[in-house]
Design a protein around this motif. Structure first.
Motif, PDB file in Angstrom:
ATOM      1  N   TYR A 197       5.024  18.410  -0.676  1.00  0.00           N
ATOM      2  CA  TYR A 197       5.394  17.008  -0.903  1.00  0.00           C
ATOM      3  C   TYR A 197       6.446  16.583   0.123  1.00  0.00           C
ATOM      4  O   TYR A 197       6.380  15.482   0.690  1.00  0.00           O
ATOM      5  N   GLN A 198       7.417  17.477   0.389  1.00  0.00           N
ATOM      6  CA  GLN A 198       8.446  17.132   1.366  1.00  0.00           C
ATOM      7  C   GLN A 198       7.837  16.879   2.748  1.00  0.00           C
ATOM      8  O   GLN A 198       8.177  15.901   3.428  1.00  0.00           O
ATOM      9  N   GLN A 199       6.915  17.753   3.168  1.00  0.00           N
ATOM     10  CA  GLN A 199       6.318  17.610   4.492  1.00  0.00           C
ATOM     11  C   GLN A 199       5.450  16.359   4.588  1.00  0.00           C
ATOM     12  O   GLN A 199       5.462  15.654   5.605  1.00  0.00           O
ATOM     13  N   LEU A 200       4.714  16.052   3.547  1.00  0.00           N
ATOM     14  CA  LEU A 200       3.859  14.860   3.565  1.00  0.00           C
ATOM     15  C   LEU A 200       4.691  13.585   3.497  1.00  0.00           C
ATOM     16  O   LEU A 200       4.319  12.562   4.070  1.00  0.00           O
ATOM     17  N   PHE A 201       5.815  13.648   2.789  1.00  0.00           N
ATOM     18  CA  PHE A 201       6.729  12.501   2.776  1.00  0.00           C
ATOM     19  C   PHE A 201       7.301  12.262   4.170  1.00  0.00           C
ATOM     20  O   PHE A 201       7.328  11.131   4.667  1.00  0.00           O
ATOM     21  N   PRO A 223       0.823  -1.210   0.000  1.00  0.00           N
ATOM     22  CA  PRO A 223       0.000   0.000   0.000  1.00  0.00           C
ATOM     23  C   PRO A 223       0.861   1.265   0.000  1.00  0.00           C
ATOM     24  O   PRO A 223       1.818   1.388   0.774  1.00  0.00           O
ATOM     25  N   VAL A 224       0.525   2.185  -0.870  1.00  0.00           N
ATOM     26  CA  VAL A 224       1.258   3.429  -1.050  1.00  0.00           C
ATOM     27  C   VAL A 224       0.415   4.583  -0.515  1.00  0.00           C
ATOM     28  O   VAL A 224      -0.796   4.644  -0.760  1.00  0.00           O
ATOM     29  N   THR A 225       1.044   5.504   0.196  1.00  0.00           N
ATOM     30  CA  THR A 225       0.362   6.726   0.613  1.00  0.00           C
ATOM     31  C   THR A 225       0.584   7.779  -0.471  1.00  0.00           C
ATOM     32  O   THR A 225       1.727   8.053  -0.856  1.00  0.00           O
ATOM     33  N   PHE A 226      -0.506   8.337  -0.966  1.00  0.00           N
ATOM     34  CA  PHE A 226      -0.430   9.308  -2.062  1.00  0.00           C
ATOM     35  C   PHE A 226      -1.155  10.583  -1.663  1.00  0.00           C
ATOM     36  O   PHE A 226      -1.945  10.596  -0.720  1.00  0.00           O
ATOM     37  N   TYR A 227      -0.894  11.649  -2.412  1.00  0.00           N
ATOM     38  CA  TYR A 227      -1.637  12.876  -2.152  1.00  0.00           C
ATOM     39  C   TYR A 227      -2.002  13.595  -3.433  1.00  0.00           C
ATOM     40  O   TYR A 227      -1.333  13.471  -4.461  1.00  0.00           O
ATOM     41  N   VAL A 228      -3.106  14.325  -3.353  1.00  0.00           N
ATOM     42  CA  VAL A 228      -3.545  15.216  -4.419  1.00  0.00           C
ATOM     43  C   VAL A 228      -4.026  16.494  -3.747  1.00  0.00           C
ATOM     44  O   VAL A 228      -4.627  16.445  -2.670  1.00  0.00           O
ATOM     45  N   GLY A 229      -3.714  17.637  -4.355  1.00  0.00           N
ATOM     46  CA  GLY A 229      -4.035  18.906  -3.718  1.00  0.00           C
ATOM     47  C   GLY A 229      -5.035  19.738  -4.504  1.00  0.00           C
ATOM     48  O   GLY A 229      -5.099  19.667  -5.738  1.00  0.00           O
ATOM     49  N   VAL A 271      -6.122  20.318   0.964  1.00  0.00           N
ATOM     50  CA  VAL A 271      -6.748  21.570   0.546  1.00  0.00           C
ATOM     51  C   VAL A 271      -5.811  22.690   0.973  1.00  0.00           C
ATOM     52  O   VAL A 271      -5.446  22.799   2.148  1.00  0.00           O
ATOM     53  N   GLY A 272      -5.394  23.504   0.016  1.00  0.00           N
ATOM     54  CA  GLY A 272      -4.302  24.442   0.225  1.00  0.00           C
ATOM     55  C   GLY A 272      -4.679  25.737   0.902  1.00  0.00           C
ATOM     56  O   GLY A 272      -4.889  26.755   0.235  1.00  0.00           O
ATOM     57  N   GLY A 273      -4.729  25.713   2.210  1.00  0.00           N
ATOM     58  CA  GLY A 273      -5.031  26.932   2.945  1.00  0.00           C
ATOM     59  C   GLY A 273      -3.975  28.008   2.783  1.00  0.00           C
ATOM     60  O   GLY A 273      -4.261  29.201   2.892  1.00  0.00           O
ATOM     61  N   SER A 274      -2.710  27.600   2.510  1.00  0.00           N
ATOM     62  CA  SER A 274      -1.646  28.588   2.279  1.00  0.00           C
ATOM     63  C   SER A 274      -1.439  28.846   0.792  1.00  0.00           C
ATOM     64  O   SER A 274      -1.370  30.005   0.363  1.00  0.00           O
ATOM     65  N   THR A 275      -1.344  27.804  -0.025  1.00  0.00           N
ATOM     66  CA  THR A 275      -1.153  28.017  -1.466  1.00  0.00           C
ATOM     67  C   THR A 275      -2.355  28.727  -2.088  1.00  0.00           C
ATOM     68  O   THR A 275      -2.214  29.448  -3.075  1.00  0.00           O
ATOM     69  N   MET A 287      -7.576  14.126   5.674  1.00  0.00           N
ATOM     70  CA  MET A 287      -7.626  15.489   5.160  1.00  0.00           C
ATOM     71  C   MET A 287      -6.461  16.278   5.740  1.00  0.00           C
ATOM     72  O   MET A 287      -6.214  16.234   6.951  1.00  0.00           O
ATOM     73  N   VAL A 288      -5.737  17.005   4.888  1.00  0.00           N
ATOM     74  CA  VAL A 288      -4.621  17.826   5.352  1.00  0.00           C
ATOM     75  C   VAL A 288      -4.723  19.217   4.744  1.00  0.00           C
ATOM     76  O   VAL A 288      -5.311  19.413   3.675  1.00  0.00           O
TER      77      VAL A 288
END
Length: 437
Positions: free
Chosen positions: A191-195, A46-52, A85-89, A134-135
């Protein structure tokens, strides 16, 4: 151990070998950093993935729906989603080719974050053995020290590579702010922080984000010596090459307050024959055999529009609800005389009237004439054309044929005390909202 809907254990090796094949068959994969390595990575466990998603509006639109469906495919096959969900970006904005973005107030963006989080949460499962999480990138950038960011992140970004990005080259002549120029650093930092926090090793997004996505891969290689992965989905287009997801009235949103379920259903129902099967593979979760059968039906009897009906029904039920789908189907049937308009709820009828761009007709005393309504709604070009349509037996008020050219609307013609639908022939329909003075 993942399980199917019956509760039986799934052979993860077989399932994970099929993930990329399914994404490619469904038209959900345009690029990847290294497809063979990604396939091996997915096979390994199982891989942990993200989409923003950046909150640049109060709602997501159907372009974002593509990313949500990729997340569903990956989660369904045993992988763990991080839905960002990009509260900063969202406070900065990814650079556009057309010019500098307007910065929205922080309070506005914060409200949009909550709205979009609610939308996103409907498409993935937050329970089970591989639950979504959710992040919000404001959590790790909100108190970020500028000097540390420049020392720890900025030093890994050669300016010549940043200048080589297509969107930056396009904007250089007319100018681009440092704020938008540096957006790529923030997304890469995500990506760095989520990794580092969750072990995330796969990011995906639209092909227009490919430069930002691969920059995150490169940052992790430089900063952590990590080998991580990325993929991109294609930009969906219509047969003429223009962007899919726009109408004459604007963007097709996922929020029912911005695009009603009726209008949403109609958008997909009007898909072109040449593209409808492509859209079905992307937006419907029907199995391959069913979609291939619909492709055959479209080729043999395109006038039946079986694929369009399946597409519109599936997407509306998924994004809104089965009840909203049924109401949209009933509204369309009633609009063209196949069922009773009076059976539609005020809410559904209101959305139909809005979609038809119904004018408001003031009535201080007696109600307007049928000829006036036909003309004001654009169903006929002139009053004389309206009288002619009535004389020829081709004019209808609420699906009832009008035979008197001098007829006026009656109180009982006002659906829910306000709305009236007029039609010429079988397909030319209009509506009006009557306001009593």
């Amino acid at each position: 151990m993942a399980r199917d809907r019956s509760g039986a254990r799934i052979d993860m090796v077989k399932v994970m070998n099929a993930v990329l094949d399914e994404l490619k068959w469904r038209g959900l994969m345009a690029n990847s950093t290294d497809e063979a390595a990604l396939a091996e990575h997915l096979d390994a466990g199982p891989v942990t993935f993200y989409v923003g998603f950046d909150p640049t509006a109060p709602s997501l639109h159907i372009g974002h729906l593509v990313q949500l469906l990729v997340a569903r495919v990956l989660q369904r096959n045993g992988h763990r989603p991080l839905m960002l969900v990009g509260g900063s970006t969202g406070l900065i904005g990814d650079p556009k080719e057309t010019g500098e973005r307007v910065m929205n107030p922080k309070e506005t963006v914060s409200g949009w974050v909550r709205s979009i989080q609610r939308q996103v949460s409907r498409f993935v499962d937050f329970a089970g053995e591989n639950p979504a999480r959710m992040v919000n990138n404001l959590d790790w950038t909100g108190e970020l020290n500028t000097l540390d960011f420049l020392r720890d992140i900025g030093k890994h970004f050669p300016v010549n590579r940043m200048l080589a990005r297509d969107v930056v080259r396009t904007r250089l002549e007319e100018g681009i702010s440092y704020t938008e120029f540096s957006y790529v650093l923030l997304q890469s930092f995500d990506y760095q922080q989520l990794f580092r926090t969750y072990g995330c090793t796969l990011q995906f997004g639209g092909s227009d984000q490919w430069g930002n996505i691969t920059a995150g891969v490169e940052l992790l290689r430089r900063s952590d010596g990590a080998h991580v992965h990325a993929l991109a989905t294609p930009l969906l287009t219509k047969a003429d090459g223009t962007k899919f997801g726009k109408t004459e009235s604007g963007t097709v949103w996922l929020d029912p307050q911005l695009t009603s379920p009726y209008a949403f259903h109609q958008f997909f129902l009007n898909a072109e024959d040449a593209k409808v099967i492509d859209y079905l593979r992307v937006f419907s979760e029907r199995p391959r055999a069913e979609i291939e059968d619909l492709a055959r039906q479209t080729a043999e009897a395109p006038q039946l529009r079986a694929a369009q009906r399946a597409l519109a029904d599936d997407v509306t039920a998924m994004v809104h609800s089965p009840a909203d789908r049924d109401a949209a189907v009933a509204a369309a049937a009633a609009l063209f005389g196949r069922s009773e308009l009076a059976d539609l709820s005020a809410e559904v009828l209101s959305s139909v009237v809005q979609e038809l761009k119904a004018p408001e007709l003031a009535a201080a005393g007696e109600l307007p004439s049928v000829v006036d309504v036909l003309e004001r709604t654009g169903v006929v070009a002139s009053r004389s054309a309206g009288r002619r349509a009535i004389a020829e037996g081709g004019a209808y008020v609420n699906n009832q044929r009008v035979t008197d050219p001098d007829a006026r609307l009656r109180e009982e013609d006002l659906l829910h005390g306000r709305y009236v639908v007029v039609r010429r022939g079988k397909r030319t329909v209009g509506a009006a909202s009557v306001i009593r003075g």
